[in-house]
Design a protein around this motif. Structure first.
Motif, PDB file in Angstrom:
ATOM      1  N   VAL A 154      -7.669 -22.181 -13.881  1.00 41.43           N
ATOM      2  CA  VAL A 154      -8.765 -22.310 -14.855  1.00 41.43           C
ATOM      3  C   VAL A 154      -8.345 -23.260 -15.971  1.00 41.43           C
ATOM      4  CG1 VAL A 154     -10.041 -21.084 -16.657  1.00 41.43           C
ATOM      5  CG2 VAL A 154      -9.824 -20.060 -14.402  1.00 41.43           C
ATOM      6  N   SER A 155      -7.108 -23.071 -16.466  1.00 45.69           N
ATOM      7  CA  SER A 155      -6.634 -23.911 -17.552  1.00 45.69           C
ATOM      8  C   SER A 155      -6.464 -25.363 -17.100  1.00 45.69           C
ATOM      9  CB  SER A 155      -5.312 -23.389 -18.107  1.00 45.69           C
ATOM     10  OG  SER A 155      -5.555 -22.529 -19.195  1.00 45.69           O
ATOM     11  N   ARG A 207      -4.965 -17.641 -11.014  1.00 41.60           N
ATOM     12  CA  ARG A 207      -6.315 -18.019 -11.419  1.00 41.60           C
ATOM     13  C   ARG A 207      -6.318 -18.593 -12.830  1.00 41.60           C
ATOM     14  NH1 ARG A 207     -10.614 -13.832 -13.050  1.00 41.60           N
ATOM     15  NH2 ARG A 207      -9.097 -13.795 -14.747  1.00 41.60           N
ATOM     16  N   GLU A 208      -5.584 -17.936 -13.742  1.00 36.00           N
ATOM     17  CA  GLU A 208      -5.583 -18.418 -15.126  1.00 36.00           C
ATOM     18  C   GLU A 208      -4.996 -19.828 -15.221  1.00 36.00           C
ATOM     19  OE1 GLU A 208      -7.020 -17.083 -17.806  1.00 36.00           O
ATOM     20  OE2 GLU A 208      -7.830 -15.559 -16.474  1.00 36.00           O
ATOM     21  N   LEU A 212     -12.444 -18.113  -9.513  1.00 35.46           N
ATOM     22  CA  LEU A 212     -11.995 -19.285 -10.267  1.00 35.46           C
ATOM     23  C   LEU A 212     -13.124 -20.062 -10.939  1.00 35.46           C
ATOM     24  CD1 LEU A 212      -9.711 -21.282 -10.988  1.00 35.46           C
ATOM     25  CD2 LEU A 212     -10.130 -22.391  -8.812  1.00 35.46           C
ATOM     26  N   ARG A 244     -15.428 -20.138 -19.469  1.00 39.91           N
ATOM     27  CA  ARG A 244     -14.440 -20.467 -20.500  1.00 39.91           C
ATOM     28  C   ARG A 244     -14.684 -21.851 -21.078  1.00 39.91           C
ATOM     29  NH1 ARG A 244      -9.494 -17.618 -19.135  1.00 39.91           N
ATOM     30  NH2 ARG A 244     -10.212 -15.637 -18.276  1.00 39.91           N
ATOM     31  N   THR A 297     -15.135 -18.270 -13.664  1.00 41.14           N
ATOM     32  CA  THR A 297     -14.329 -18.141 -14.873  1.00 41.14           C
ATOM     33  C   THR A 297     -14.229 -19.473 -15.607  1.00 41.14           C
ATOM     34  OG1 THR A 297     -13.029 -16.500 -13.675  1.00 41.14           O
ATOM     35  CG2 THR A 297     -12.119 -17.285 -15.734  1.00 41.14           C
ATOM     36  N   THR A 298     -13.945 -20.537 -14.845  1.00 43.41           N
ATOM     37  CA  THR A 298     -13.787 -21.849 -15.467  1.00 43.41           C
ATOM     38  C   THR A 298     -15.043 -22.242 -16.233  1.00 43.41           C
ATOM     39  OG1 THR A 298     -12.392 -22.477 -13.617  1.00 43.41           O
ATOM     40  CG2 THR A 298     -13.193 -24.251 -15.011  1.00 43.41           C
ATOM     41  N   ARG A 299     -16.204 -22.024 -15.613  1.00 46.93           N
ATOM     42  CA  ARG A 299     -17.458 -22.408 -16.244  1.00 46.93           C
ATOM     43  C   ARG A 299     -17.659 -21.656 -17.559  1.00 46.93           C
ATOM     44  NH1 ARG A 299     -20.287 -21.898 -11.606  1.00 46.93           N
ATOM     45  NH2 ARG A 299     -20.985 -19.816 -12.225  1.00 46.93           N
ATOM     46  N   ASN A 332     -10.144 -26.743 -16.849  1.00 44.88           N
ATOM     47  CA  ASN A 332     -10.711 -26.944 -18.183  1.00 44.88           C
ATOM     48  C   ASN A 332      -9.885 -27.944 -18.983  1.00 44.88           C
ATOM     49  OD1 ASN A 332     -13.130 -25.532 -18.493  1.00 44.88           O
ATOM     50  ND2 ASN A 332     -12.053 -23.573 -18.600  1.00 44.88           N
ATOM     51  N   THR A 349      -7.272 -15.657 -22.341  1.00 36.69           N
ATOM     52  CA  THR A 349      -6.483 -15.028 -21.286  1.00 36.69           C
ATOM     53  C   THR A 349      -5.837 -13.738 -21.793  1.00 36.69           C
ATOM     54  OG1 THR A 349      -6.011 -17.218 -20.423  1.00 36.69           O
ATOM     55  CG2 THR A 349      -4.655 -15.428 -19.611  1.00 36.69           C
TER      56      THR A 349
END
Lengths: 450, 450
Positions: free
Chosen positions: A363-364, A359-360, B279, B286, B282-284, A367, A335
């Motif tokens: 995403v976190s 978004r970050e 989203l 990362r 990005t998730t994929r 994941n 990030t």
């Protein structure tokens, strides 16, 4: 000359140096290679070879080679010269290049040099030195070709033909007023060549592109050049007088240095860092960065220290805890890097920062759930304990979210405070993800096992 | 337009969008802003806004905006268009820009598009598409202005005046043979303007700069431009025929992308990465990087697992062990970053790698001794034990030296194997310094306490 040939050149020079064939090396340095190539050879030579090579360069070539060297190396070489030698070098260079060289010298020596120069040179150099190196004024050259707006194309062509040579990188002439040398417009040579000879310059000159104020920061200058595909652009002072011009070759250096800046700063290095800096200089610079990072590590250790009793009870915690800290650090770094690049490209600002943060975080979260599940399963099997799986899974989700928060907000906050995010961001981020990672994991464990 | 004004433009557009003033936004996008500025606005807009803005751009402007967008975003927008729309866009662009756009499309669609184009266009585009995007052929434009060597300056000037317009970024004309269009030399406009009208082109043309072969990699092209301060350069095929020219604006993009590449790759990101990628995409991306790093972390944990008995005996080891891993990682990263930048600048090669390795090892030894002393002292006081100070001190010296070894050798070995050091280097380095750090510290502790 391709990189391949260039490599061969260094190898040849090296073997020539080793066999003591100094005459041959001297000839290559002064007659075969261009100054920019000699500078590149010096940059990729270790200190001892660099010194020998430098001593083999003819005095009249020294200045030209010098201007192509990285700032760090330039300063190093200049610091070993006396005033007479420096003066001799400045006499072989253009005014603006002299100013560049002077900026690498301690102020005391610069003043001494200026005093022994003739008055006309001194005044022109002092004018350039008035602008910091990282502004349009510091970047500019003074070799403009100017014309008046009321002459015809034919007169202009005749006037130009009287020059023996037009300065390199001249793609445009600058149109200035008769009285105060005020900037009025730009006339591309391509336009001049296709225009009716009877027409006046005023009718064909370009007034769309605004001249660059001398105090504009160099990264803004670079983005102007990129946006408008410029080859050269006029620089003016506050009252609109034409001072000089900036050319694309100098802008390319700015772009490369800015891009290198983020990469090098994130590792605590300087973008001007000499790859072959001598041992003690390197040791000193690196020691500072290691010391700062040691403080971070000690802070993380002191967090672990709070939970010694829990670790004493469940030693598996010691085995697994680096995973939590490391996953948070990796996610946060991604990030952070994206944000720092986004800031450098001018993509990140108030109006879209909230979207990025959201978004970050998401995403976190996603994941976090995926990898927390995997790590939890592995831990449960490894240590035959369901509790430890739950604890590490929760801790990973928490630390990944904190990593995203820190990675997004640190660059914004640091920039607002005037601190360079590339330099301070990675240390602060690791501190946060280490401390939070260990605290969340060991704290949760204390709660579940307590 | 400065960055300041540009920010205001985005804010204004945003509030106009929010209040539904689409007419106003449409006018700004199509009449006020230049295509490059519209592209920049799109790049810094989150996906939803980006889609709305894109839909407000007039079809005849779409192509021009498209060519300024980052590859990732370009591919995303193109993937949503049908063949007719794509064909309409290609008709508004120059041949070389069409080729750039086609390179972002799946091959099936490219073939389909080429089939519905008229024959002349198809042949010209296929010629450019024959060269990969990252070579001179992929970078070049075909808008050269060529002349024959046997005409006089006066004839040449008359010939040029017949053009209504000379292509942008034309600083030189290319001299080609009458028969096979073979490249012979370059004639800078500045030279043309100051030369005697009676003289022939052959007498004044420049034959010093070698033309660029179409298969030269783009980073080599960039270093040629930087070395020789070029604005444009001719591109030839194997038999010496002039194919087109490369201009500095495209080279600047290469330089910026190459410089971004190291920064982004070291965090496992792509240099083309869209800052505002949606989203799930990005998730994929990362997730993959986190997964790779999880393997590293698990490996480090399994090393700690070997020494559970020792940790059970001396819980202070668990508190201190992250310090050892972290110091080795930081020192190694500094070396790695310096090497990767050195490779990018062409500074690092066989003949000087040994000097670099020696210096890095000595720097690590010196800094190791300094900081090992500090950490040893802190640990002795903290845990009132002399043994733990000796153990951590030795482990830090070992890990710093291993960090220097790995940081210097990994980039050299990876590059020789054709693996990108910026991408793989940091993961491998952390793996090594973590594993060695934990093994050295806990192994020494087991020996001393065993």
């Amino acid at each position: 000359m391709t990189a391949q040939e260039d490599t061969t050149a260094l190898d040849k020079l090296n073997s020539a140096l080793n066999s003591g064939a100094f005459q041959q090396v001297r000839f290559t340095l002064n007659s075969t290679l261009r100054p920019v190539e000699v500078a590149h050879l010096l940059e990729k030579s270790p200190p001892k070879e660099r010194q020998i090579l430098w001593n083999l360069i003819h005095p009249e070539n020294e200045g030209k080679v010098l201007q192509y060297l990285a700032d760090d190396i330039q300063a190093d070489i200049l610091s070993k010269m006396d005033a007479d030698r420096l003066l001799a070098i400045t006499e072989t260079l253009d005014t603006d290049d002299v100013a560049d060289v002077l900026q690498q010298l301690p102020e005391r020596i610069t003043r001494e040099l200026l005093q022994i120069m003739d008055q006309q040179n001194r005044e022109r150099i002092e004018e350039i030195l008035a602008y910091p190196e990282d502004t349009a004024g510091g970047l500019m050259n003074t070799d403009t070709v100017t014309i008046r707006p009321d002459i015809t194309v034919e007169t202009c062509l005749r006037y130009i033909r009287r020059h023996n040579e037009i300065p390199e990188m001249t793609d445009s002439l600058f149109v200035v007023s008769r009285k105060k040398n005020s900037y009025i417009g730009t006339l591309p040579l391509t336009k001049l060549l296709v225009s009716d000879p009877e027409i006046t310059i005023r009718e064909i000159m370009n007034t769309d592109i605004k001249p660059i104020p001398a105090d504009m920061p160099d990264d803004k200058v670079a983005s102007l050049f990129e946006k408008h595909d410029l080859v050269s652009a006029p620089v003016i002072n506050k009252s609109g007088k034409l001072l000089g011009r900036i050319t694309i070759d100098d802008v390319v250096d700015v772009i490369r240095e800015d891009a290198d800046h983020s990469l090098m700063s994130m590792a605590g290095l300087d973008e001007d860092e000499d790859t072959f800096a001598p041992l003690l200089k390197t040791t000193r610079r690196r020691a500072v960065w290691l010391g700062i990072n040691l403080l971070t590590a000690l802070l993380a250790s002191s967090v672990i220290g709070l939970f010694q009793d829990t670790i004493d009870k469940v030693v598996a915690l010691a085995v697994l805890m680096p995973i939590v800290a490391s996953m948070g650090g990796i996610a946060g770094s991604q990030t952070l890097t994206l944000m720092i690049r986004g800031q450098a490209l001018g993509h990140v600002e108030r109006s879209n920062a909230r979207w990025l943060l959201n978004r970050e975080l998401l995403v976190s979260l996603l994941n976090g759930i995926i990898w927390a599940g995997v790590v939890a399963a592995v831990s449960m099997v490894w240590f035959s304990s369901q509790t430890i799986g739950i604890v590490i899974g929760l801790a990973i989700v928490i630390n990944l979210i904190v990593g995203a928060l820190a990675g997004t907000l640190l660059p914004l906050v640091l920039k607002a405070w005037g601190i360079d995010p590339a330099l301070a961001g990675s240390v602060l981020l690791t501190t946060i993800t280490d401390v939070v990672g260990f605290f969340a994991f060991l704290g949760l464990a204390t709660y579940f096992y307590g």
